[in-house]
Design a protein around this motif. Structure first.
Motif, short mmCIF file in Angstrom:
data_model
loop_
_atom_site.label_atom_id
_atom_site.label_comp_id
_atom_site.label_asym_id
_atom_site.label_seq_id
_atom_site.Cartn_x
_atom_site.Cartn_y
_atom_site.Cartn_z
N TRP A 227 0.84 -1.20 0.00
CA TRP A 227 0.00 0.00 0.00
C TRP A 227 0.87 1.25 0.00
O TRP A 227 2.07 1.20 0.29
CB TRP A 227 -0.95 0.00 1.20
CG TRP A 227 -0.27 -0.03 2.55
CD1 TRP A 227 0.22 -1.12 3.19
CD2 TRP A 227 0.01 1.11 3.39
NE1 TRP A 227 0.78 -0.76 4.40
CE2 TRP A 227 0.66 0.61 4.55
CE3 TRP A 227 -0.23 2.47 3.29
CZ2 TRP A 227 1.07 1.43 5.58
CZ3 TRP A 227 0.18 3.30 4.33
CH2 TRP A 227 0.82 2.77 5.45
N ALA A 228 0.23 2.36 -0.33
CA ALA A 228 0.93 3.64 -0.34
C ALA A 228 0.07 4.68 0.37
O ALA A 228 -1.14 4.72 0.16
CB ALA A 228 1.19 4.09 -1.78
N PRO A 229 0.65 5.49 1.24
CA PRO A 229 -0.13 6.51 1.95
C PRO A 229 -0.56 7.61 0.98
O PRO A 229 0.25 8.24 0.33
CB PRO A 229 0.85 7.04 2.99
CG PRO A 229 2.21 6.79 2.40
CD PRO A 229 2.09 5.54 1.59
N ALA A 230 -1.87 7.84 0.89
CA ALA A 230 -2.40 8.80 -0.08
C ALA A 230 -2.84 10.10 0.55
O ALA A 230 -2.87 11.13 -0.13
CB ALA A 230 -3.57 8.18 -0.83
N GLY A 231 -3.20 10.09 1.83
CA GLY A 231 -3.67 11.33 2.45
C GLY A 231 -4.04 11.15 3.90
O GLY A 231 -4.06 10.03 4.43
N VAL A 232 -4.33 12.27 4.54
CA VAL A 232 -4.73 12.30 5.95
C VAL A 232 -5.83 13.34 6.11
O VAL A 232 -5.75 14.43 5.53
CB VAL A 232 -3.55 12.66 6.88
CG1 VAL A 232 -4.03 12.87 8.32
CG2 VAL A 232 -2.45 11.61 6.83
#
Length: 594
Positions: A227-232
């Motif tokens: 997975w890849a962090p896309a936002g917060v």
């Protein structure tokens, strides 16, 4: 012009933060040269400030630096009957707007978006997101097994056919365990490539928001396998439960040594929202809302009680009070201090943590006293009359108090005279935001202005509304206690602003995003604006820094990664309407630049 850190670090500001009205009532160290009504008018309205020089400039600076909190325009339809079950109107407002914001961001984050609700609790936001985005895969994390069980029960009844179903895990949420939980959840994910993951958190208590930001930054700089962090999207709260090492975080704010030693009271006061206390009346004059007036009266009367107890006579056998029942909503006891938590550093960050703050008295400026702890919480009706309040307090605490029978005590006249003499001896409080010690100005300069904004001996009616009907001997002290509380709460709003801006500045730096050189820390914080589709520009100064050209709203190229392109935007968004009771209304949003 003074910057936000300059104001917070001034010795006079620290004197305000460490002086609770309970202590000031018994042993006042200074005299505040204005009443609460005059201070509120200067802080909340455009009317010319009728304040003495000792307060006029700093109150104007606080007003200029305090971030406007008007909620951004956002198409947020009401929650469905299913999604809203179990929520208060305040919670429903927050969940509806946060779900709408996330739904607006989703198209830019990728079709295979995965959502992680951190600190999901009973799952109110989780279910709303599932209703708005039924195809989304959602992981709900909470540290409390009882909360997780409650969320599962709600879902079994309200969303029995959710496909894919919401996945729940009970985990102590720190950066390392958070990343491990997402790794395990997506280890066998059906996505063809790295799945984009959006982290959301509504009312992320204490250090939870910094920990989410650390996990996000670590995953951006050291990519995960699946997975890849896309936002917060994170709305923080309960700053008093924050690890002391989690403020300040960013280099510009760490450069101010005094910020490392803010007393605990600063973070308690950060929960105050003085901008919501008053509104224009029918005649255009400032009118204090009844709930705010009652809250201030409670604080003032309890402080005056602390002073009255000096003349109390103990009864032979104080009445026993039953133990308060344990609350079912007490949050999990997470370790607060860094030395109690698992070590975690963001890869590539040269200085992941500020130096540990010096030891401080955890009760400094909070006002907790053994006497008021014995008094406990009283019903609102107990504050209808001063005599009635004293009678209830005396019975609760097992003492005899002068004046509890409704008559003024025998020493009232002499007490009023002593009060006036004692007040004249105290130095005038001078809120010097340029670094001079409090009280450095000659008291005669402030004596040119009436101490409480009275004219011809008439009390300001707004002051009377704030302090309630009191004996003559207590009115001057009550006004001063209310004025002290108002000043402290104005500082508290700045403390929250500083925490928010510091977090935004830190995560920009950790992600390799440059600051916005157009922002200046002397500007006021503008409204964070976001379009319904997740795009948006912000007002000026969405996240001010602590030095010229400091950390403002920034965007820049950040290398590589799937799940939402490589260009990120970090901003502070006024998400909720504080008039609904949503005091903590600012979301820290990290998302691709539209």
């Amino acid at each position: 012009m003074a910057s936000l850190p300059d104001v917070l670090c001034a010795p006079a500001t620290l004197a305000l933060l460490t002086t609770h009205p309970n202590a000031h009532a018994c042993a006042p160290a200074f005299r505040i040269p204005a009443g609460p009504a005059a201070i509120l008018r200067a802080a909340l309205t455009d009317a010319p400030a009728a304040l003495p020089p000792a307060l006029a400039r700093p109150v104007a600076a606080v007003r200029r630096l305090t971030r406007p909190r008007d909620p951004v325009p956002l198409a947020a339809p009401p929650l469905s009957i299913v999604a809203a079950q179990g929520m208060s109107p305040k919670k429903a407002h927050e969940v509806a707007r946060m779900a709408a914001l996330v739904a607006g961001l989703a198209p830019a984050l990728g079709a295979a978006l995965r959502i992680v609700d951190v600190g999901a609790g009973q799952g109110y936001l989780t279910r709303a997101l599932k209703t708005r985005l039924p195809a989304a895969r959602i992981l709900a994390l909470d540290a409390d097994a009882a909360q997780t069980a409650g969320a599962r029960r709600y879902e079994a009844r309200l969303l029995p056919h959710a496909d894919p179903p919401i996945v729940h895990r009970t985990v102590l949420v720190e950066p390392g365990p958070l990343l491990a939980a997402v790794d395990a959840w997506l280890a066998d994910d059906p996505a063809d490539a790295q799945a984009p993951v959006l982290f959301v958190a509504l009312h992320a208590c204490g250090s939870l928001t910094p920990d989410i930001l650390r996990a996000f930054a670590a995953a951006r700089t050291a990519p995960r396998a699946a997975w890849a962090p896309a936002g917060v999207v994170a709305v923080g709260c309960c700053y008093n439960l924050m690890d002391p090492a989690d403020f300040p975080l960013s280099a510009p704010y760490r450069a101010h040594a005094a910020l490392h030693a803010l007393p605990p009271s600063a973070f308690h006061l950060a929960a105050q929202v003085p901008a919501t206390w008053a509104a224009p009346g029918a005649d255009g004059a400032l009118a204090i809302l009844p709930a705010a007036a009652l809250a201030i009266r409670k604080l003032v009367w309890r402080a005056l009680l602390e002073r009255a107890l000096q003349h109390a006579t103990p009864l032979d056998a104080p009445p026993a009070r039953p133990a308060a029942p344990a609350s079912a909503t007490v949050p999990a006891h997470w370790p607060r201090r860094r030395e109690q938590r698992a070590p975690f550093a963001v890869p590539g960050e040269s200085d992941p943590a500020p130096p540990p703050p010096p030891p401080v008295d955890t009760q400094t400026g909070i006002g907790t006293t053994p006497a008021l702890a014995r008094l406990g919480r009283l019903r609102d009706a107990a504050y209808d009359t001063w005599g009635g309040f004293l009678a209830i307090a005396a019975a609760r605490m097992g003492v005899r108090l002068p004046g509890a029978d409704g008559e003024e005590p025998d020493h009232a006249d002499s007490a009023e005279e002593e009060e006036g003499e004692e007040e004249a001896r105290r130095p005038v409080f001078v809120w010097d935001i340029d670094g001079s010690p409090p009280g450095a100005e000659d008291a005669a300069d402030s004596d040119a202005e009436d101490a409480y904004g009275e004219e011809n001996g008439e009390e300001d009616p707004l002051d009377a509304a704030l302090t309630g009907a009191l004996p003559c001997a207590l009115r001057a002290r009550a006004r001063e206690l209310a004025a002290l509380h108002v000043l402290r709460c104005l500082v508290g709003a700045l403390v929250e602003d500083a925490v928010l801006r510091d977090r935004a500045a830190w995560v920009r730096s950790a992600l390799g995003l440059p600051p916005d050189d157009d922002d200046d820390d002397d500007d006021d914080g503008g409204d964070g604006v976001i379009d319904d589709d997740g795009g948006g520009g912000g007002g000026d100064g969405e996240a001010e820094g602590a030095a010229p050209g400091g950390e403002g709203e920034g965007e820049g190229e950040e290398g590589g990664g799937e799940g939402g392109a490589g260009t990120l935007h970090v901003r502070l968004v006024n998400l909720f309407d504080q008039a609904t009771g949503s005091g903590r209304n600012v979301a820290l949003v990290i998302a691709p630049v539209p």
